[in-house]
Design a protein around this motif. Structure first.
Motif, mmCIF file in Angstrom:
data_model
loop_
_atom_site.group_PDB
_atom_site.id
_atom_site.type_symbol
_atom_site.label_atom_id
_atom_site.label_comp_id
_atom_site.label_asym_id
_atom_site.label_seq_id
_atom_site.Cartn_x
_atom_site.Cartn_y
_atom_site.Cartn_z
ATOM 1 N N THR A 60 7.343 66.968 -29.358
ATOM 2 C CA THR A 60 8.324 67.946 -29.344
ATOM 3 C C THR A 60 9.452 67.639 -28.487
ATOM 4 O O THR A 60 10.437 68.332 -28.892
ATOM 5 C CB THR A 60 7.367 69.042 -28.510
ATOM 6 N N SER A 61 9.422 66.906 -27.264
ATOM 7 C CA SER A 61 10.651 66.679 -26.628
ATOM 8 C C SER A 61 11.489 65.675 -27.546
ATOM 9 O O SER A 61 12.809 66.081 -27.503
ATOM 10 C CB SER A 61 10.202 66.126 -25.263
ATOM 11 N N SER A 62 11.176 64.641 -28.196
ATOM 12 C CA SER A 62 11.695 64.047 -29.096
ATOM 13 C C SER A 62 12.622 64.915 -30.356
ATOM 14 O O SER A 62 13.721 64.843 -30.161
ATOM 15 C CB SER A 62 10.901 62.992 -29.805
ATOM 16 N N ASN A 63 11.971 65.959 -30.913
ATOM 17 C CA ASN A 63 12.548 66.581 -31.845
ATOM 18 C C ASN A 63 13.651 67.699 -31.185
ATOM 19 O O ASN A 63 14.887 67.566 -31.633
ATOM 20 C CB ASN A 63 11.608 67.568 -32.669
ATOM 21 N N ALA A 64 13.473 68.280 -30.115
ATOM 22 C CA ALA A 64 14.083 69.047 -29.334
ATOM 23 C C ALA A 64 15.375 68.597 -28.800
ATOM 24 O O ALA A 64 16.604 68.709 -29.060
ATOM 25 C CB ALA A 64 13.446 70.082 -28.287
ATOM 26 N N LEU A 65 15.417 66.982 -28.207
ATOM 27 C CA LEU A 65 16.319 66.460 -27.739
ATOM 28 C C LEU A 65 17.024 66.035 -28.779
ATOM 29 O O LEU A 65 18.524 65.709 -28.812
ATOM 30 C CB LEU A 65 15.963 65.572 -26.876
ATOM 31 N N ALA A 66 16.685 65.355 -29.947
ATOM 32 C CA ALA A 66 17.562 64.789 -30.959
ATOM 33 C C ALA A 66 18.397 66.112 -31.558
ATOM 34 O O ALA A 66 19.665 65.572 -31.788
ATOM 35 C CB ALA A 66 16.508 64.553 -32.294
ATOM 36 N N HIS A 169 18.265 64.715 -39.143
ATOM 37 C CA HIS A 169 16.962 64.265 -38.171
ATOM 38 C C HIS A 169 15.777 64.107 -38.978
ATOM 39 O O HIS A 169 15.464 65.003 -40.062
ATOM 40 C CB HIS A 169 16.922 65.380 -37.133
ATOM 41 N N MET A 170 15.087 63.253 -38.602
ATOM 42 C CA MET A 170 13.534 62.944 -39.218
ATOM 43 C C MET A 170 12.638 63.135 -38.145
ATOM 44 O O MET A 170 12.642 62.153 -37.338
ATOM 45 C CB MET A 170 13.642 61.844 -40.029
ATOM 46 N N VAL A 214 15.072 57.521 -31.926
ATOM 47 C CA VAL A 214 16.030 56.566 -32.250
ATOM 48 C C VAL A 214 17.327 57.224 -32.936
ATOM 49 O O VAL A 214 17.132 57.665 -33.989
ATOM 50 C CB VAL A 214 15.545 55.638 -33.319
ATOM 51 N N PHE A 215 18.699 56.800 -32.462
ATOM 52 C CA PHE A 215 19.740 57.068 -33.061
ATOM 53 C C PHE A 215 20.441 55.818 -33.695
ATOM 54 O O PHE A 215 20.658 54.844 -33.219
ATOM 55 C CB PHE A 215 20.759 57.535 -32.023
ATOM 56 N N PHE A 216 20.661 55.919 -35.116
ATOM 57 C CA PHE A 216 21.043 55.007 -35.892
ATOM 58 C C PHE A 216 22.451 54.728 -35.702
ATOM 59 O O PHE A 216 22.849 53.642 -35.745
ATOM 60 C CB PHE A 216 20.888 54.938 -37.459
ATOM 61 N N ASP A 217 23.206 55.419 -34.997
ATOM 62 C CA ASP A 217 24.658 55.222 -34.462
ATOM 63 C C ASP A 217 24.647 55.738 -33.193
ATOM 64 O O ASP A 217 24.486 56.652 -32.510
ATOM 65 C CB ASP A 217 25.870 56.309 -35.255
ATOM 66 N N PRO A 218 24.582 54.559 -32.199
ATOM 67 C CA PRO A 218 24.428 54.858 -30.794
ATOM 68 C C PRO A 218 25.711 55.799 -30.243
ATOM 69 O O PRO A 218 25.310 56.289 -29.184
ATOM 70 C CB PRO A 218 24.688 53.374 -30.175
ATOM 71 N N LYS A 219 26.684 55.764 -30.905
ATOM 72 C CA LYS A 219 27.683 56.871 -30.420
ATOM 73 C C LYS A 219 27.164 58.199 -30.593
ATOM 74 O O LYS A 219 27.680 59.153 -29.575
ATOM 75 C CB LYS A 219 29.039 56.771 -31.133
#
Length: 352
Positions: A60-66, A169-170, A214-219
């Motif tokens: 849940t935190s992962s999805n919300a923060l994404a 987002h996935m 995981v962000f595929f573009d770190p920026k």
């Protein structure tokens, strides 16, 4: 016969050993230890490019923060109406974004219909401030009804999103289960098909409160360190999550655990199909199965030791259900044994 949820499972021995190994001694806190950095590099290798990785404790935190990371004023997130962020996360996305809306889309068997998505996003005109702004597309892989987006299906949806400048987002709480079924490599089913951010699940597949964003573009992750801290998910002893992922990704443990869970689900579905009493509610492809059982039979199975959950019918899904039948969800996991499955199937044929 434990089929309630893969969240009810324990931890893989390799994961427990990795945690225990970190119990002695000291390491730099807050995600900057040598182990944290080494595991971040492992994610780079896994996805065949430089990524930004943030460890958190829940899906849940992962999805919300994404989604908070790509938030816009008046933002709207497009997602399937059966997705976890809609049904099971208590408004976490709305809370972490300060009020973003979840635009719920339909589509067969838990997957977004591209035509409906295109129609929905086209209703937002940049010149019409009152409607707000599209901000992201969120896909669930595998879906909440046990189905999987193919590479081509992911590409079709991300193409529509990117035409409007929307990040994708996935939600990969069961990403490993989807991946082993598809036979793809992680890069080919994510960023190479247009996915920008992945919630990479571990907890359902043998880890202990370990998820990776995981962000595929770190920026794109520039604000994430602050968002994670503010949300209370910057753990001081992050090495205990990093250690889990180090073991999880070593020697393809994560894929072997997921493959076992999927295989047990296939065995279970085959047993249900061979029985003349219950029946599968729809085809599923991962470790989630859904069946229609008579109420008396469900009660009998529970008294015999089977644990499973009654499940609401997914929105828009047509199925013939008798007055005395209930829809149930049956989930296998890395610990599920053939004996458990076979005992359950044997009980399906018992006289009541």
């Amino acid at each position: 016969m434990q089929f309630a949820s893969d969240n009810w499972s324990g931890a893989a021995p390799e994961i427990v050993e990795a945690i225990a190994h970190q119990a002695a001694g000291h390491a730099d806190a807050y995600g900057v230890s040598a182990l944290d950095r080494a595991v971040e590099d492992r994610f780079n290798a896994l996805f065949e490019r430089e990524v930004a990785v943030f460890f958190v404790g829940t899906g849940t935190s992962s999805n919300a923060l994404a989604l908070a990371a790509v938030n816009k004023p008046g933002g709207a997130v497009f997602c399937h109406r059966e997705s976890h962020i809609v049904v099971d996360e208590c408004g976490a996305v709305e809370f972490q974004t300060g009020g973003a809306r979840l635009m719920q889309l339909d589509g067969p068997l838990g997957k977004i219909d591209p035509g409906e998505f295109k129609d929905a996003v086209s209703r937002f005109s940049p010149d019409f401030v009152h409607a707000g702004q599209p901000m992201a597309l969120s896909l669930t892989q595998a879906s909440e009804v046990g189905t999987i987006y193919t590479r081509q299906e992911v590409e079709a949806l991300t193409a529509i999103a990117h035409e409007r400048g929307l990040p994708v987002h996935m939600d990969g709480a069961r990403f490993a289960n989807a991946l082993v079924n598809l036979g793809e490599n992680p890069a080919d089913i994510t960023w190479r098909q247009g996915v920008d951010i992945l919630s990479f699940g571990g907890t359902k597949n043998g880890c202990v409160s370990a998820e990776a964003l995981v962000f595929f573009d770190p920026k794109m992750a520039a604000e994430l360190p602050y968002l994670r801290k503010r949300a209370g998910h910057l753990f001081s002893k992050t090495r205990f999550i990093a250690a889990q992922f180090q073991a999880y990704l070593a020697d393809d443990l994560w894929l072997r655990l997921a493959a076992h869970a999927n295989a047990m689900a296939e065995r279970l579905r085959a047993g249900i199909e061979s029985s003349d009493k219950p029946r599968l509610a729809w085809p599923s492809e991962t470790n989630e199965s859904f069946a229609l059982l008579g109420r008396e039979q469900a009660s009998f199975l529970r008294k015999a030791g089977a644990v499973f959950l009654e499940w609401p019918r997914p929105h828009g899904l047509k199925m013939e259900k008798g007055e005395d039948e209930i829809l149930v969800r049956l989930i296998t996991n890395f610990q599920t044994s053939e004996d458990e499955v076979d005992r359950f199937v044997e009980l399906l044929g018992a006289k009541l």
